[in-house]
Write a protein that holds these residues in place. Structure first.
Motif, short mmCIF file in Angstrom:
data_model
loop_
_atom_site.label_atom_id
_atom_site.label_comp_id
_atom_site.label_asym_id
_atom_site.label_seq_id
_atom_site.Cartn_x
_atom_site.Cartn_y
_atom_site.Cartn_z
N GLY A 1 -28.79 -11.56 32.14
CA GLY A 1 -29.35 -11.17 33.41
C GLY A 1 -29.96 -12.29 34.23
N VAL A 2 -29.89 -13.52 33.74
CA VAL A 2 -30.45 -14.65 34.48
C VAL A 2 -29.56 -14.98 35.68
N LYS A 3 -30.19 -15.27 36.80
CA LYS A 3 -29.45 -15.69 37.99
C LYS A 3 -29.57 -17.20 38.14
N ILE A 4 -28.45 -17.86 38.29
CA ILE A 4 -28.41 -19.31 38.44
C ILE A 4 -27.78 -19.64 39.79
N PHE A 5 -28.51 -20.41 40.60
CA PHE A 5 -28.01 -20.79 41.92
C PHE A 5 -27.75 -22.29 41.92
N GLU A 6 -26.51 -22.65 41.92
CA GLU A 6 -26.16 -24.08 41.94
C GLU A 6 -26.09 -24.58 43.38
N ASN A 7 -26.26 -25.91 43.53
CA ASN A 7 -26.18 -26.55 44.85
C ASN A 7 -27.16 -25.93 45.85
N SER A 8 -28.33 -25.55 45.34
CA SER A 8 -29.36 -24.96 46.20
C SER A 8 -30.52 -25.95 46.30
N GLU A 9 -30.60 -26.60 47.43
CA GLU A 9 -31.64 -27.61 47.61
C GLU A 9 -33.01 -26.97 47.71
N VAL A 10 -33.98 -27.53 46.97
CA VAL A 10 -35.37 -27.11 47.12
C VAL A 10 -35.97 -27.88 48.29
N GLN A 11 -36.32 -27.18 49.34
CA GLN A 11 -36.83 -27.82 50.55
C GLN A 11 -38.35 -27.90 50.58
N ASP A 12 -38.99 -26.92 49.98
CA ASP A 12 -40.46 -26.92 49.98
C ASP A 12 -40.93 -25.89 48.96
N LEU A 13 -42.19 -26.00 48.56
CA LEU A 13 -42.79 -24.99 47.70
C LEU A 13 -44.29 -24.98 47.92
N TRP A 14 -44.89 -23.81 47.69
CA TRP A 14 -46.32 -23.66 47.93
C TRP A 14 -46.83 -22.47 47.12
N ARG A 15 -48.15 -22.36 47.07
CA ARG A 15 -48.79 -21.26 46.36
C ARG A 15 -49.47 -20.35 47.37
N THR A 16 -49.28 -19.06 47.23
CA THR A 16 -49.86 -18.10 48.16
C THR A 16 -51.31 -17.81 47.76
N PRO A 17 -52.11 -17.26 48.67
CA PRO A 17 -53.51 -16.96 48.35
C PRO A 17 -53.67 -16.02 47.15
N ASP A 18 -52.69 -15.15 46.89
CA ASP A 18 -52.80 -14.23 45.77
C ASP A 18 -52.23 -14.80 44.47
N GLY A 19 -51.91 -16.12 44.46
CA GLY A 19 -51.53 -16.77 43.22
C GLY A 19 -50.06 -16.82 42.90
#
Length: 658
Positions: A11-29
């Motif tokens: 059941g794992v989803k793998i997305f190839e060739n998907s560039e990570v553009q940004d990441l952040w943490r939301t106020p609720d964690g």
């Protein structure tokens, strides 16, 4: 690909060739990751991004010490004698490895000094990075490869590959939850060993995420082991060049890094240098490890038998047992825990009783739910709401992470690293009271100043915290001195001590002396897989204190289950010549039943001594130990040994209380 296929079936989803553009943490964690296909939200985020882990983690204010180095290998044209049945060939003297690859030879290198590479010099927008050829860097390993496989001299080179690899300051990879960042996990820094470590590291990380804490001993690769300064790019650049070459260099006992030195110095550094100190490095700290004679070299000559410092360290050990020594232990980690709930919080976290009178010192441990040892600390109660926790310099970042992880909103508790506020001078030996009494008006007698107590006393013009403690099994005090007053206090003690033969001593002497007394050291004799009962430290447990403590249930179960199947045993070789270090196999009646966790040459006893965990299904009892034949295997040779559940030197601890 097989692992990926199996994951997809679960059941794992793998997305190839998907560039990570940004990441952040939301106020609720929650964590959010922006990709070219949209934003992914996750409760748990694992950064397993090789070199890019550092910069991505930095976006979340997490500091991950990784740095790149160029890694080289070449493919030859097809060669007649190269078949799939050829083994991998490593020439560690030549820093080269060779293996078959589709009828060709792959020649790879881990040079004695690597070629670090700043991230900003990596190509941008390239999914698979190839760097320029560098035959100057590759010349040594290629020359060595031709020496052992002469046919390479005439072989065509089909491909010269140069790609970046990521390294940590100690060469070991890193996994685990980032301190202070709940549900943010790291798996990076594998350099060329990722495939080899993948199964174990993947399992360890998955278990950690599901159970909320590690289920195996990962202390040596825990991401929490690093100090904040180790993110420094110049430090990482210089250290990476050296650690890459450590793959194939001889793993000498007590090896000292040569790069990125002089990072952290005690205020007494220059005093020790004038006394002939040979400095070693521990988590960036420059620490005297042995002292040479006047005008003699302080350079290490490594050996598995008798390194050059034995001559000098033996003299330091003799002074500790017969006179007095002065040791710089300023690198001790020191954390101030304070707040309305500080006592109740530490009572829950520690197996020992820390609800003691002000000035009482408590040697204790923090445990996991299985009863395994997570910290090895001394607690000094300063007031009703203040405690100082003293840790080894090599694990104090991890100790802080363990404590911080348990400070939830229900606790009115804060923790502050005050390591740099105090220099620490350890005055040890049977004449230490004589020396100290010359520079203070405090009553140092047993009645007024008992063992395992702390007082503020005057020394010279300074006011210091004096802890009557020892890590070598002798009468002594550990003096916590305001950093700005350390030089003055040193000068006063040193001058007074000359009449009593006071000598400087280094960390090698500490190691050898503590092994004689069978004092345990974290990461060697104590790990999260060992319990206090197995380690012979049951006397530190307070079974009856109110509220219990983490791990009590597991310890009670073990205590009530009959004889322990695993116990830490002390050993002394009968032959005076061989030297124990650690990890030597222990044989009982010819069968391997454990390994040496700590070993050292005992200059007091005249033979090597060590400690190691011994396992036996029916229980490791005093009767079993006394009725068995014991041998320690060193470099393939067996040496007879005596075994005991007690220390071979001063087993009753009489010397430290006199």
């Amino acid at each position: 690909m097989a692992l990926a296929m199996g994951a997809k079936q679960k059941g794992v989803k793998i997305f190839e060739n998907s560039e990570v553009q940004d990441l952040w943490r939301t106020p609720d964690g929650y964590y959010q990751v922006r990709t070219g296909e949209g934003v992914i939200e996750a409760e748990v985020l694992v950064l397993a991004c090789g070199l890019w882990t550092r910069d991505l983690a930095f976006k979340l204010s997490a500091r991950i010490p990784l740095y790149a180095a160029e890694h080289f290998y070449v493919f030859t044209e097809p060669m007649d004698f190269v078949t799939p049945t050829l083994p991998v060939l490593r020439d560690t003297d030549g820093y080269v490895y060779l293996k078959e690859d589709t009828g060709k030879l792959l020649v790879g290198a881990l040079e004695p000094w690597g070629k670090p590479l700043p991230m900003e010099k990596l190509p941008k927008d390239t999914p698979f990075i190839e760097l320029p050829e560098d035959w100057n860097q590759f010349e040594l390993p290629m020359t060595k490869a031709i020496e052992i496989v002469p046919e390479l001299a005439n072989a065509g080179i089909a491909k010269f590959f140069n790609g970046p690899e990521s390294f940590t300051p100690d060469l070991l990879f890193m996994i685990g939850e980032v301190p202070g960042m709940k549900n943010l996990f790291i798996s990076a820094g594998y350099n060329s060993g990722g495939t080899e470590a993948a199964a174990g590291a993947g399992r360890a990380l998955a278990e950690w995420i599901i159970a909320g804490q590690p289920q195996m001993d990962v202390t040596s690769v825990d991401v929490a082991r690093f100090h904040p300064f180790q993110i420094n790019k110049r430090y990482l650049h210089d250290r990476t060049a050296e650690v890459m070459g450590l793959h194939y260099k001889i793993h000498w006992p007590a090896y000292q890094p040569e790069t990125s030195r002089g990072v952290r110095k005690s205020p007494l550094h220059d005093r020790w240098a004038r006394l002939g100190a040979s400095f070693g490095e521990g988590m960036g700290w420059e620490r005297p490890i042995w002292f040479a004679g006047e005008g003699e070299s302080t350079k290490n000559a490594y050996s598995y038998d008798e390194p050059n410092w034995f001559k000098y360290t033996s003299q330091e050990c003799k002074a500790a047992r017969n006179g007095a020594i002065l040791v710089d232990q300023s690198s001790f980690g020191k954390h101030l825990v304070q707040g309305r709930d500080a006592c109740r919080f530490l009572q829950w976290l520690c197996a020992g009783n820390v609800d003691v009178p002000v000035g009482k010192l408590v040697y204790t441990h923090m445990l996991n739910e299985k009863g395994g040892i997570e910290t090895d600390i001394t607690v000094n109660r300063l007031s009703k709401t203040e405690f100082i926790i003293i840790s080894s310099s090599t694990v104090h970042p991890r100790d802080k992470a363990w404590i911080t992880r348990h400070i939830t909103e229900e606790w009115n508790v804060t923790i502050t690293d005050v390591t740099s506020a105090y220099a620490v001078l350890s005055l040890q030996g049977p004449k230490s009271r004589d020396v100290l009494s010359q520079v203070t008006d405090a009553d140092l007698g047993n009645a007024a100043f008992p063992f395992a107590t702390s007082q503020e006393i005057d020394i010279g013009y300074a006011r210091v915290i004096a802890n009557r403690l020892t890590f070598i099994g002798e009468l002594g005090w550990e003096l916590h001195i305001p950093t700005e007053m350390a030089q003055h206090v040193f000068d006063v003690i040193w001058e007074a001590g000359q009449a009593y033969g006071l000598k400087p001593a280094g960390y090698h002497a500490l190691e050898y002396l503590r092994c004689e007394r069978a004092y345990r050291e974290y990461q060697l004799d104590l790990t999260p897989l060992d319990t206090l009962l197995e380690a012979g430290l049951g006397f530190t447990i307070d079974w009856n204190k109110d509220g219990g403590f983490i791990g009590k249930g597991a310890l009670l179960s073990q205590k009530n289950s009959g004889p322990l199947e695993k116990r830490l045993v002390s050993f002394k070789l009968r032959d005076p010549n061989p030297v124990l270090f650690h990890e030597e196999p222990i044989r009982r009646n010819g069968e391997i039943v454990g390994y040496i966790s700590s070993g050292a040459k005992s200059f007091t006893l005249g033979q090597s001594v060590g400690m190691g965990y011994v396992s036996h299904p029916a229980g490791v009892t005093k009767e079993l130990i006394e009725s068995s034949r014991w041998e320690i295997e060193i470099a393939g040779k067996l040496y007879e040994a005596d075994a005991s559940l007690r220390a071979f030197f001063d087993p009753n601890g009489e010397r430290l209380r006199r």
